[in-house]
Write an enzyme that holds these catalytic residues in place. Structure first.
Site, PDB file in Angstrom:
ATOM      1  CB  SER A 141      -0.994   0.010   1.238  1.00 39.01           C
ATOM      2  OG  SER A 141      -1.684   1.434   1.623  1.00 39.01           O
ATOM      3  CE1 TYR A 154      -4.131  -2.155   4.694  1.00 44.67           C
ATOM      4  CE2 TYR A 154      -3.354  -0.162   4.263  1.00 44.67           C
ATOM      5  CZ  TYR A 154      -4.015  -1.019   3.736  1.00 44.67           C
ATOM      6  OH  TYR A 154      -4.007  -1.214   2.378  1.00 44.67           O
ATOM      7  CE  LYS A 158      -1.684  -4.343   2.827  1.00 46.20           C
ATOM      8  NZ  LYS A 158      -1.922  -5.167   1.952  1.00 46.20           N
TER       9      LYS A 158
END
Length: 253
Positions: A141, A154, A158
């Site tokens: 991401s 997150y 990632k």
């Protein structure tokens, strides 16, 4: 351009919707047989049906080691071990102040977004190495390089994928398996739909209005002023899976 994927088999995790489903479509269109894998059994079956006779669906929880091992066994028995692996499964995880995230919040994102990839790669890449040809594309991401403070769990998972993929690429390339990552920004997927629906409810506006204010206030660096389309990400993934990408290794798009 001929991507040289006729006769290849691809396995795509997170294949029920969004980037995974769009990638399945792109690879089928290039002549590959595709196995879509997702936790959502009914949805992944619908996705496979929509892609035609060269697409198949399997259900698996990639946070469970035993289920990943069972997935590999099923694929080998029913289909063929893949030449191509695309890891697109993931969740946004808990949001909020980084210091207010619980141990469970961190572990959920780590197990779903990072360890699911480790387990899946471990199950399928050794066969590619023995055969001397393979492509692995891991979906990271923009958050890995441009972290947002309310998405810390997150961001970290990632970012870990970028490091893992780079390390993996160094040892598999000599055996013909090329590993790369794709790190999308703000893409129109069920994941970001859910984010925007919550924003819309909070603001008392439509989803479309919520998207526009989010772009203006939270993502002004997205120069095109819109969400990307899954098909646009899938096009980059399909290229990295192709014979045309035979000198691309350890890269992050």
């Amino acid at each position: 351009m001929d991507f040289g994927l006729n006769g290849k088999t691809a396995l795509v995790t997170g294949g029920a919707s969004g980037i995974g489903r769009a990638t399945g479509r792109a690879l089928v269109d290039e002549g590959a047989s595709v196995i879509l894998v997702d936790l959502k059994g009914d949805e992944v079956a619908d996705a496979a049906r929509s892609l035609g006779k060269n697409a198949h669906a399997l259900q698996a929880d990639l946070t469970q080691t035993d289920q990943v091992k069972g997935l590999a066994q099923t694929v080998e028995e029913r289909f063929a071990m893949p030449d191509i692996l695309v890891c697109a499964a993931g969740v946004t995880g808990a949001k909020g102040h980084p210091l207010e995230m619980s141990d469970a919040d961190w572990m959920e994102a780590w197990d779903t977004d990072f360890m699911s990839v480790v387990r899946t790669v471990r199950a399928f890449v050794p066969t590619m190495e023995r055969r001397g040809w393979g492509r692995v594309v891991i979906i990271s991401s923009e958050n890995a390089a441009q972290p947002y403070s309310d998405e810390a769990v997150y961001n970290v998972a990632k970012a870990g994928l970028l490091n893992y993929a780079k390390a993996l690429s160094h040892v598999t390339a000599k055996n013909g398996v090329l590993v790369n990552t794709v790190s999308p920004a703000f893409i129109e997927t069920p994941m970001t739909d859910g984010m925007m629906d919550k924003r819309a409810e909070k603001m008392g506006v439509s989803r479309e209005e919520a998207v526009q204010t989010f772009l203006e206030e939270e993502r002004p660096n997205i120069e095109l002023g819109r969400r990307g389309k899954p098909e646009e990400v899938a096009a980059a993934i399909a290229f990295l899976c192709s014979e045309q990408a035979s000198f691309v290794v350890g890269a992050n798009y």
